[in-house]
Design a protein around this motif. Sequence first.
Motif, short mmCIF file in Angstrom:
data_model
loop_
_atom_site.label_atom_id
_atom_site.label_comp_id
_atom_site.label_asym_id
_atom_site.label_seq_id
_atom_site.Cartn_x
_atom_site.Cartn_y
_atom_site.Cartn_z
N GLN A 24 41.63 -35.30 18.37
CA GLN A 24 41.27 -36.39 19.28
C GLN A 24 40.75 -35.85 20.61
N GLU A 27 39.70 -38.54 23.41
CA GLU A 27 40.80 -39.29 24.01
C GLU A 27 41.66 -38.39 24.91
N ARG A 47 37.43 -28.62 20.67
CA ARG A 47 38.23 -28.48 19.45
C ARG A 47 38.62 -27.02 19.23
#
Length: 132
Positions: A24, A27, A47
């Motif tokens: 995520q 977010e 990531r």
Amino acid sequence: MPLVTLLRVNAVLFAVFGTAFLFQPVEVAHLLTGTFPQTASALTDMRATYGGMMIGFAVFLGWSGFSPQAERAAGVAALSVLIGLAIGRAVGIVVDGSFNVTIIALLLAELLFGALLAAALARPPAPESLNS
């Protein structure tokens, strides 16, 4: 607090943050910074850096928490990472003016766990660690 306990707690915390960033990143970035990554490359880098690297470090810390031979080296590694994060945040606060509740909370957590690790590392190793 024993070094092995600190390693395991830090392993869990790094794994939680890493997993959140891996799955995520938009977010979590917004929650922590108030903004969103602007490109697909930025998402991929988040990531990898904040997700994958943290998960890899968590695995190392978790493993070392079950390996008396690796405990002290992992403690130094975790302390080094936390000091680096705290320095980066402190510079950001001064240079970028990023003084907000989230940044301060993360800085305080890094300083707290850094201090706990430093105290644990200052104690002599347990006798069973010396014979292993």
